[in-house]
Design a protein around this motif. Sequence first.
Motif, PDB file in Angstrom:
ATOM      1  N   ASP A 168      49.346  48.334  71.115  1.00 24.76           N
ATOM      2  CA  ASP A 168      50.217  48.304  72.086  1.00 24.76           C
ATOM      3  C   ASP A 168      49.949  49.032  73.331  1.00 24.76           C
ATOM      4  OD1 ASP A 168      52.330  47.405  70.449  1.00 24.76           O
ATOM      5  OD2 ASP A 168      53.412  49.508  69.552  1.00 24.76           O
TER       6      ASP A 168
ATOM      7  N   LYS B 178      52.455  39.629  69.822  1.00 24.81           N
ATOM      8  CA  LYS B 178      53.743  40.237  68.730  1.00 24.81           C
ATOM      9  C   LYS B 178      54.135  39.257  67.821  1.00 24.81           C
ATOM     10  CE  LYS B 178      56.077  43.784  70.674  1.00 24.81           C
ATOM     11  NZ  LYS B 178      55.657  44.742  72.551  1.00 24.81           N
TER      12      LYS B 178
ATOM     13  N   ALA C 139      57.846  41.898  63.290  1.00 26.71           N
ATOM     14  CA  ALA C 139      56.601  43.009  63.248  1.00 26.71           C
ATOM     15  C   ALA C 139      55.329  41.307  63.581  1.00 26.71           C
ATOM     16  CB  ALA C 139      56.550  43.235  61.772  1.00 26.71           C
TER      17      ALA C 139
ATOM     18  N   LYS D  86      54.124  53.379  63.858  1.00 30.89           N
ATOM     19  CA  LYS D  86      53.380  51.759  64.396  1.00 30.89           C
ATOM     20  C   LYS D  86      53.876  51.108  62.568  1.00 30.89           C
ATOM     21  CE  LYS D  86      53.819  51.910  68.288  1.00 30.89           C
ATOM     22  NZ  LYS D  86      53.270  52.295  69.747  1.00 30.89           N
TER      23      LYS D  86
ATOM     24  N   SER E  21      55.706  47.860  63.482  1.00 30.85           N
ATOM     25  CA  SER E  21      55.132  47.171  64.116  1.00 30.85           C
ATOM     26  C   SER E  21      54.501  45.838  64.122  1.00 30.85           C
ATOM     27  CB  SER E  21      55.062  47.119  65.936  1.00 30.85           C
ATOM     28  OG  SER E  21      54.782  48.309  66.652  1.00 30.85           O
TER      29      SER E  21
END
Length: 232
Positions: free
Chosen positions: A70, A35, A198, A89, A166
Motif C-alpha cells: 500500500d 487491488k 481483497a 493487512k 487487503s
Amino acid sequence: MSNSIVVELIDVHKTYRLGRVEIHALRGVNLRIGKRAFISIMGPSGSGKTTLLNIIGTLDKPTKGKVLIDGVDITKLSDKELTRLRREKIGFVFQFHNLIPVLTALENVVLPMIIASVPREERLKRAKYLLKLVGLEDRMDHRPSELSGGEQQRVAIARALANKPSLILADEPTGELDTENSELVMKIFREAIVEESATAIVVTHNPLVSRLTDKIYYLRDGKIVNEEIIKK
Ligand SMILES: Nc1ncnc2c1ncn2[C@@H]1O[C@H](COP(=O)(O)OP(=O)(O)O)[C@@H](O)[C@H]1O
Ligand SMILES: [Mg+2]
C-alpha cells in the motif's frame, strides 16, 4: 495510479548465508500487483516461491531492494510496525492449515479477532459469516480432526480473512488436496476477493491451480522469467 497498487517489489534480492556458502534465493525480482488481483506464482521446487511470498508477507526481509505494501516501504519499518501491518493487512494460508486442534472451526476463526480486540458479538458474527462463505455453516462446531483435508483448508481460509486483510498470501494452499478440493479452494479465494475486496497471491507448482487465477508469474532460479494473463 499508484494507489491502486497493493504490492510493489523493486529489484528484490535475497541471499541466504550458510557458513561460507551463499544461496541466492531471489535475484532481482520486480513485481506490481493491483487491488483485487488474483495472481499465482509458479515455479519448480527451490525456485524461490516461499522466499518471495514470505518477503511480501513481511515474515522475511530482502537482502537488497524495496518492498512496498500500500505504498509503504516495509524494509524501513520496525518489528513492532511490521507486526501491526501483518495483523491488519495480511492473511496467510499455508500448505498445512496450522489450525489449533483443541478449538472448533468457529473458535479457530474467532481467535485472530480476539488478538485484534474485536468485540465479542462482532467477532462471532463475522466468524459465522466467513464459515458460511467457505461453505462450512454446518461444520462450525467441529474440531479440525473431525473435518476432511479440504474442509480444514477452508477453515484456514476463513481464519485468514478474519481481520479483513487487503492481501491474502497462500503458499501451496492446495498442496495436500485432490483436484476437486483444489478447485473448490481456488473458487473460495475468488469469492473472497469479490466479497472482501481483497487481493490474493497463490504460490503453487500445480499448473491446473495456477490457471484458475487471472495472471501467472513464472519464477525460475530466483527470477521472474515470464508472465501470462489467463483468458476467461
Ligand atoms: N532459511 C534458509 N536458509 C538457507 N537457504 C534457504 C532458506 N530458505 C530457503 N533457502 C534456499 O533458497 C532457495 C529457494 O527456496 P524456497 O523459497 O523455499 O523455494 P520454493 O518455495 O520455490 O521451493 C532454495 O535453494 C532453498 O534451499
Ligand atoms: Mg516453497
